[in-house]
Design an enzyme around this catalytic site. Structure first.
Site, PDB file in Angstrom:
ATOM      1  N   ALA A  80     -24.251 104.015  59.339  1.00  0.00           N
ATOM      2  CA  ALA A  80     -25.611 103.322  60.010  1.00  0.00           C
ATOM      3  C   ALA A  80     -26.829 102.586  60.028  1.00  0.00           C
ATOM      4  CB  ALA A  80     -24.947 103.681  61.528  1.00  0.00           C
ATOM      5  N   GLY A 115     -20.813 105.461  57.750  1.00  0.00           N
ATOM      6  CA  GLY A 115     -19.403 104.550  58.341  1.00  0.00           C
ATOM      7  C   GLY A 115     -19.130 104.257  56.823  1.00  0.00           C
ATOM      8  N   GLU A 148     -16.808 106.017  56.258  1.00  0.00           N
ATOM      9  CA  GLU A 148     -15.154 106.071  57.429  1.00  0.00           C
ATOM     10  C   GLU A 148     -14.745 104.654  56.514  1.00  0.00           C
ATOM     11  OE1 GLU A 148     -16.451 107.818  61.296  1.00  0.00           O
ATOM     12  OE2 GLU A 148     -18.358 106.799  60.879  1.00  0.00           O
TER      13      GLU A 148
END
Length: 253
Positions: free
Chosen positions: A66, A110, A113
């Site tokens: 992020a 992220g 992910e």
């Protein structure tokens, strides 16, 4: 072709999607999120495209997670931010065609992910994987509902509660990576796998992905969206984010 901060190119039957803000380590800025959303939709809708590869621009980072430069510590901001980000992170899962992550460097937060949402992960030998959100007083909202299935409950807790990175080879041993390759061969190997997938019956390929992913999403992601905003109100989260911005070690209570 370019969509915001993402480069998009079709080579044969494969769409190459490149997260392209290397000066920011390809962090999940609004431009990256918007561009990735558009690029994956474009590839999914294009009948000439059979496989999608996602990679990062530059030598250092696939996606460093992020972009916290604009974080606000309110429930309204947190809810909006988490809803938007989790929807983007789940895109590779929800795309009907096979998606390969070609991880060229850091896959943190992220970025990690996004990689586990892809169907296959090929990693450069210099890649590193991790979910360091705990250092900010946060948790990886998408990984926390996926990791246990991939690596087992104990290892999932270890990775998310300690936030320590693992090497590409360690990630392969954990089952997070299909293959580790020399850095200079990364895209070559990713395209080789894409070509193999493209040569198979496409209806069967898409049904296979649909069946394997049929239990994903739903209540677990919704629950993460509901509980994650509360972390933004915690004093430790404020301290973790502030310490990161000030490049110092956080002092949690």
């Amino acid at each position: 072709m370019r969509f915001d901060s993402v480069e998009y190119e079709v080579k044969g039957t494969t769409a190459l999607v490149t997260l392209d803000e290397p000066s920011k380590l390809n962090a999940l800025s609004p431009g990256i999120r918007s561009g990735l959303t558009t690029a994956l939709a474009q590839a999914d809708d294009d009948p000439a495209v059979r496989v999608i590869i996602i990679t990062g621009a530059g030598e250092k980072s696939f996606c460093a997670g992020a972009d916290i430069s604009g974080f606000e510590f309110t429930t309204t901001y947190a809810k909006q931010f988490i809803d938007k980000v989790l929807d983007v992170l789940a895109l590779p899962e929800n795309t009907s065609k096979p998606v390969i992550a070609a991880v060229n460097g850091y896959a943190f937060g992220g970025g990690f992910e996004i990689s586990i949402a892809c169907d296959f992960v090929i990693a450069s030998e210099q890649a590193k994987f991790g979910v360091p959100e705990i250092q900010l007083g946060l948790l990886p909202g998408f990984a926390i509902v996926r990791l246990a299935e991939l690596v087992g409950r104990q290892m999932a807790k270890y990775l998310s509660m300690l936030g320590e990175p693992v090497s590409a080879q360690e990630a392969k041993e954990l089952g997070l990576v299909l293959k580790v390759v020399p850095h200079e061969q990364l895209l070559e190997q990713a395209f080789a796998l894409a070509d193999k997938l493209a040569s198979k019956p496409q209806m069967a390929i898409r049904y296979a992905k649909s069946v394997y992913n049929r239990e994903l999403g739903g209540a677990d992601v919704t629950y993460a969206k509901d509980v994650m905003p509360f972390l933004f109100l915690d004093e430790d989260t404020r301290e973790g984010v502030t310490a990161f911005r000030e490049k110092r070690k956080p002092e949690f209570k």
